[in-house]
Write an enzyme that holds these catalytic residues in place. Structure first.
Site, mmCIF file in Angstrom:
data_model
loop_
_atom_site.group_PDB
_atom_site.id
_atom_site.type_symbol
_atom_site.label_atom_id
_atom_site.label_comp_id
_atom_site.label_asym_id
_atom_site.label_seq_id
_atom_site.Cartn_x
_atom_site.Cartn_y
_atom_site.Cartn_z
ATOM 1 N N ASP A 189 0.791 -1.234 0.000
ATOM 2 C CA ASP A 189 0.000 0.000 0.000
ATOM 3 C C ASP A 189 0.823 1.285 0.000
ATOM 4 O O ASP A 189 0.290 2.357 -0.265
ATOM 5 C CB ASP A 189 -0.949 0.018 1.199
ATOM 6 C CG ASP A 189 -2.025 -1.054 1.090
ATOM 7 O OD1 ASP A 189 -2.383 -1.421 -0.038
ATOM 8 O OD2 ASP A 189 -2.498 -1.521 2.142
ATOM 9 N N ASP A 213 -0.167 5.604 2.495
ATOM 10 C CA ASP A 213 -0.891 4.842 3.510
ATOM 11 C C ASP A 213 -0.455 5.305 4.891
ATOM 12 O O ASP A 213 -0.951 6.293 5.390
ATOM 13 C CB ASP A 213 -0.655 3.337 3.317
ATOM 14 C CG ASP A 213 -1.652 2.508 4.107
ATOM 15 O OD1 ASP A 213 -2.804 2.934 4.244
ATOM 16 O OD2 ASP A 213 -1.271 1.426 4.592
ATOM 17 N N ASP A 217 3.791 0.963 10.485
ATOM 18 C CA ASP A 217 2.796 -0.052 10.813
ATOM 19 C C ASP A 217 3.462 -1.184 11.579
ATOM 20 O O ASP A 217 4.482 -1.727 11.131
ATOM 21 C CB ASP A 217 2.167 -0.633 9.544
ATOM 22 C CG ASP A 217 1.074 0.262 8.973
ATOM 23 O OD1 ASP A 217 0.975 1.417 9.406
ATOM 24 O OD2 ASP A 217 0.344 -0.204 8.077
ATOM 25 N N ARG A 269 -2.976 10.726 14.742
ATOM 26 C CA ARG A 269 -1.608 10.674 15.253
ATOM 27 C C ARG A 269 -1.205 9.335 15.836
ATOM 28 O O ARG A 269 -0.092 8.890 15.683
ATOM 29 C CB ARG A 269 -1.423 11.780 16.297
ATOM 30 C CG ARG A 269 -1.545 13.161 15.705
ATOM 31 C CD ARG A 269 -1.252 14.221 16.722
ATOM 32 N NE ARG A 269 -2.325 14.413 17.690
ATOM 33 C CZ ARG A 269 -3.389 15.156 17.497
ATOM 34 N NH1 ARG A 269 -3.545 15.767 16.333
ATOM 35 N NH2 ARG A 269 -4.296 15.308 18.425
#
Length: 367
Positions: A189, A213, A217, A269
């Site tokens: 992504d 994106d 992550d 955030r």
């Protein structure tokens, strides 16, 4: 030999500790400054004072705190030192001297540095292997305009002093992965740094922004992660911690977020899924316009299955922190002796985070 690179051998609880330094503001540009070690945070104080840091790069691995612990598995006499000399990239057949070659073709522990300032446009996502350190200190290194970083089922990785931005989504296709194996990746992504089923990862002093994106992550059971001293800005989805509420492998996820600057331009955030979060000694300064709420939960925002607690935080310019209604619940990080670190008063945040982001280190003198 330069064209080939320079190589030398030489209980159900998701815990996120927001330690000391989430600031919604523009940080001071990280430049060399002769300041007392007393105003450096505990990580920087460990190595930045040393004018000979270039000759002792591996000292950095002893300075990490939080759930990642000390990164001493990345150092030792068996480390291969690899210097990136070529900013080009080939996703399947990388040339010696390129970043992808160092990440995928060097066996065992590898410590990667950069010969000079460079902008690297990765053809495809870069799969980073275990026991890899990418150390951008001493050069201005931009990973931009193409693929970015993925850590897939790996451990013991350090990413330091890189500028990762303007990443692009990637279509499915083959890439060279760790141990020079070709991997068929699915669609990606466009995250700057994506961790899946990985552990003992330290993300320190990077500047991240403008990706389609997210910026960072941490998903699919990844744990023992420290995210520190980074500048994250101009981004909608900033940080994802946990895959979704029903993904059981995220139940034991442990992440420390410390000494970072968030903003300007960060809308979501700290997005995370069904977590227990203890925020302690942080300074939250909201933007003049836009979201004032610090916490965010995907899905039913009225659900009380999550637990957010604020302890000794400071809120300015209308910033707010919605605590859960679970009374008397405290969250302890339960650090061991290698992970623990002191939490200063929130009023010290500006001085302790003023050098967040990728560092611009002089060739001689302190960083």
């Amino acid at each position: 030999m330069a064209s080939r690179g320079n190589i030398q051998t030489s209980a159900w609880r998701f815990v996120l500790v927001l330690a000391l330094a989430i600031v919604i503001m523009t940080p001071t540009t990280p430049v060399l400054a002769k300041r007392s070690r007393k105003i450096m945070n505990v990580i920087d104080r460990c190595w930045r004072w040393n004018p000979e840091w270039r000759n002792y790069r591996q000292q950095l691995a002893t300075c990490s705190v939080g759930f990642a612990g000390k990164m001493t598995n990345n150092i030792g006499l068996d480390v291969t030192h690899y210097e990136v000399t070529d900013p080009s990239d080939d996703a399947v057949s990388p040339k010696p001297g390129t970043l992808r070659y160092g990440v995928t073709n060097i066996k065992g522990k590898v410590w990667i540095t950069f010969q000079r300032d460079m902008r690297i446009k990765l053809q495809k996502t870069l799969l980073i292997g275990s026991f890899t350190t990418i150390d951008g200190r001493g050069a201005s290194v931009h990973i931009a305009g193409g693929g970015c970083f993925m850590l897939l089922r790996v451990t013991n990785v350090i990413l330091h002093s890189l500028r990762i931005h303007d990443c692009r989504p990637q279509e499915p296709g083959p890439v060279m992965g760790p141990l020079a194996k070709i991997v068929d990746l699915g669609k990606v992504d466009g995250d700057a740094i994506r961790m899946l089923t990985s552990s003992k990862i330290w993300i320190d002093h990077n500047t991240l922004y403008d990706c389609p994106d997210g910026l960072i992550d941490v998903t699919r059971g990844s744990t023992n992660i420290t995210i520190s001293n980074n500048w994250l800005r101009h981004q909608d989805k900033v940080m994802l911690l946990g895959h979704d509420d029903g993904f059981l492998r995220d139940k034991d996820m442990r992440v420390t977020v410390a000494f970072n600057h968030f903003g300007p331009g960060c809308r979501q955030r700290m997005p995370s899924m069904n977590p227990s979060v203890k925020s302690q000694g942080n300074l939250f300064i909201a933007l003049e316009a836009g979201t004032k709420e610090v916490t965010w939960k995907k899905g039913n925002e009225n659900s009380m299955s999550w637990n957010f607690r604020s302890v000794e935080d400071v809120f300015e310019n209308g910033a707010s922190f919605t605590q859960s209604s679970i009374v008397g619940v405290g969250i302890k990080p339960n650090y061991n002796h290698q992970q623990g670190f002191p939490v200063a008063d929130a009023r010290s945040v500006r001085s302790l985070t003023q050098f967040s982001g990728a560092l611009r280190c002089a060739k001689i003198s302190r960083c």
